[in-house]
Design a protein around this motif. Structure first.
Motif, PDB file in Angstrom:
ATOM      1  N   GLU A  71       0.751  -1.262   0.072  1.00  0.00           N
ATOM      2  CA  GLU A  71       0.064   0.046  -0.013  1.00  0.00           C
ATOM      3  C   GLU A  71       0.800   1.298   0.210  1.00  0.00           C
ATOM      4  O   GLU A  71       0.183   2.597  -0.079  1.00  0.00           O
ATOM      5  N   HIS A  72       2.120   1.177  -0.027  1.00  0.00           N
ATOM      6  CA  HIS A  72       2.870   2.460   0.072  1.00  0.00           C
ATOM      7  C   HIS A  72       2.959   3.038  -1.385  1.00  0.00           C
ATOM      8  O   HIS A  72       2.964   2.633  -2.380  1.00  0.00           O
ATOM      9  N   PRO A  73       3.159   4.401  -1.281  1.00  0.00           N
ATOM     10  CA  PRO A  73       3.125   5.305  -2.482  1.00  0.00           C
ATOM     11  C   PRO A  73       3.970   5.062  -3.395  1.00  0.00           C
ATOM     12  O   PRO A  73       3.794   5.149  -4.715  1.00  0.00           O
ATOM     13  N   LEU A  74       5.226   4.344  -2.946  1.00  0.00           N
ATOM     14  CA  LEU A  74       6.321   3.885  -3.665  1.00  0.00           C
ATOM     15  C   LEU A  74       5.816   3.050  -4.678  1.00  0.00           C
ATOM     16  O   LEU A  74       6.430   2.796  -5.746  1.00  0.00           O
ATOM     17  N   ARG A  75       4.934   2.221  -4.613  1.00  0.00           N
ATOM     18  CA  ARG A  75       4.280   1.081  -5.336  1.00  0.00           C
ATOM     19  C   ARG A  75       2.797   1.713  -6.303  1.00  0.00           C
ATOM     20  O   ARG A  75       2.466   0.915  -6.888  1.00  0.00           O
ATOM     21  N   SER A  76       2.709   3.088  -6.036  1.00  0.00           N
ATOM     22  CA  SER A  76       1.499   3.520  -6.828  1.00  0.00           C
ATOM     23  C   SER A  76       2.007   3.849  -8.166  1.00  0.00           C
ATOM     24  O   SER A  76       2.829   4.620  -8.487  1.00  0.00           O
ATOM     25  N   ASP A  77       0.979   3.607  -9.158  1.00  0.00           N
ATOM     26  CA  ASP A  77       1.054   4.089 -10.553  1.00  0.00           C
ATOM     27  C   ASP A  77       0.693   5.646 -10.401  1.00  0.00           C
ATOM     28  O   ASP A  77      -0.495   5.855 -10.260  1.00  0.00           O
ATOM     29  N   VAL A  78       1.532   6.282 -10.707  1.00  0.00           N
ATOM     30  CA  VAL A  78       1.288   7.899 -10.591  1.00  0.00           C
ATOM     31  C   VAL A  78       0.994   8.406 -11.834  1.00  0.00           C
ATOM     32  O   VAL A  78       0.997   9.616 -12.152  1.00  0.00           O
ATOM     33  N   ARG A  79       1.093   7.699 -12.885  1.00  0.00           N
ATOM     34  CA  ARG A  79       0.840   8.050 -14.407  1.00  0.00           C
ATOM     35  C   ARG A  79      -0.675   8.552 -14.335  1.00  0.00           C
ATOM     36  O   ARG A  79      -1.346   8.071 -13.773  1.00  0.00           O
ATOM     37  N   GLN A  80      -0.840   9.607 -15.349  1.00  0.00           N
ATOM     38  CA  GLN A  80      -1.889  10.045 -15.627  1.00  0.00           C
ATOM     39  C   GLN A  80      -2.920   9.324 -16.688  1.00  0.00           C
ATOM     40  O   GLN A  80      -2.523   8.694 -17.667  1.00  0.00           O
TER      41      GLN A  80
END
Length: 127
Positions: free
Chosen positions: A116-125
């Motif tokens: 669940e950490h933000p480093l694993r989040s897909d931040v692409r639009q």
């Protein structure tokens, strides 16, 4: 400035002992060897163990190694006789971190990135 490559360089107190630690105990793969030095793959970076140091590592320096399971990694290293400086625990910034030491006392932080950490989040639009 365009950086094409990088590596961390350690000057150990006992070169052969440190090469054995990083190669045999941590299990790092060798990138290349040259007279008086060994360069290890370190995830996306490199670690060079070369020469001989005299003062040991500073408390201000540490290696940061991302692992799949920090608790398991610390357990395995403890069984191999590695000094554990801090048990893995979730930090305020969300990462699970445990700390061990190399033979010269260089702190090695073993970091697990929880799902669940933000480093694993897909931040692409996405459209």
């Amino acid at each position: 400035m365009e950086v094409l490559s990088s590596r961390m360089i350690l000057r150990p107190g006992d070169h052969d002992r440190s090469v054995r630690f990083y190669r045999d105990t941590l299990g790092l793969a060798i990138h290349r060897e040259f007279p008086g030095g060994t360069v290890f793959f370190l995830g996306q970076g490199l670690l060079e163990v070369s020469g001989t140091g005299s003062s040991g590592p500073s408390e201000d320096q540490m290696l940061w190694l991302q692992v799949r399971d920090a608790a398991e990694s610390v357990r395995e290293l403890r069984e191999l006789g590695v000094e554990v400086l801090a048990e893995p625990e979730r930090q305020p910034w969300g990462l699970i971190e445990g700390t061990v030491a190399d033979p010269d006392g260089m702190r090695i932080v073993l970091v697990e990135v929880p799902p669940e950490h933000p480093l694993r989040s897909d931040v692409r639009q996405h459209p």
